[in-house]
Design a protein around this motif. Structure first.
Motif: not given
Length: 238
Positions: A63-71, A89-98, A115-123
């Motif tokens: 939960e703590q990491f999810d907020e940090q990751w989304a930010k 193109r800005v893709t999911k993979n690019q965002l996660l790598r960055a 299920e595990r990181f809902p805030i990051t998933h949505r972001a």
């Protein structure tokens, strides 16, 4: 009997009630079977409690990491959209790598499940760009980069490296944009903002269907197979 006790959440004494015949045979072969069963159940219960505690701790960490990751994803998205070079193109993979965050000691890309990181998933879904938004950025960059303002649309599309039919629609949509005025991602972002084009843009003709390239391509003639099918598929209609 140990598995049965775990399944029904009971001890050796209760097993006598529900499995009398089997317990009777077991005790004849192994007189201290009840003690062994209860001892094993005690060990398994301790493991279960320990796992529950670990799961609870991990949930708090997540939960703590999810907020940090989304930010971090949102910060990375802003940087990617403002990079002053030929748009990619800005893709999911690019965002996660960055975002480059470390979780559970693993520095590779971890997919943010809903299920595990809902805030990051949505972001991530909110920050990635649609195909049409990417085409708009790449075509605008190409148009602004032209040395000859009379360059044909065909050559312009070749320079862009994009699919022809969608590119033609984008070029028509931006006919009023001065060509060859110098590529700048800041100018491109301003143009998109002025027209209300966001990263989830559905394009200038959202109702039109386009043939897809690559593995998703479907035949438009029956020369190499059935229309709408893949090349090489048997055409039973003939």
């Amino acid at each position: 009997m140990i598995e049965a006790a775990q399944r029904y959440n009971c001890d050796a004494q209760k097993l006598w009630k529900y499995n009398f015949g089997v317990m009777k045979k077991l005790v004849k072969k192994l007189p201290n079977a009840c003690d062994i069963i209860d001892a094993r159940l005690k060990i398994e219960n301790k493991k279960k409690q320990k796992n529950l505690i670990e799961i609870s701790k991990r949930k708090v960490r997540d939960e703590q990491f999810d907020e940090q990751w989304a930010k971090a994803v949102k910060t990375s998205a802003k940087k990617l959209y403002e990079e002053n070079h030929r748009p990619i193109r800005v893709t999911k993979n690019q965002l996660l790598r960055a975002s480059k965050l470390d979780i559970d000691g693993k520095k590779g890309i971890i997919w943010p499940t809903k299920e595990r990181f809902p805030i990051t998933h949505r972001a991530t879904l909110e920050c990635m760009e649609s195909t049409w938004h990417f085409y708009a950025r790449r075509i605008l960059w190409t148009l602004l980069s032209l040395h000859d303002i009379n360059t044909s649309d065909y050559v312009t599309i070749i320079f862009s490296g994009l699919e022809v039919h969608k590119s033609k629609e984008i070029i028509k949509y931006f006919l009023d944009i001065p060509r060859g005025s110098g590529a700048s991602i800041e100018i491109i972002n301003s143009l998109l903002l002025a027209r209300g084009i966001k990263n989830d843009w559905a394009g200038p003709c959202p109702d039109r269907e386009f043939y897809k390239a690559g593995r998703a391509y479907r035949l438009r003639t029956s020369r190499r197979g059935p229309i709408g099918g893949k090349a090489g598929e048997p055409n039973f209609s003939q």
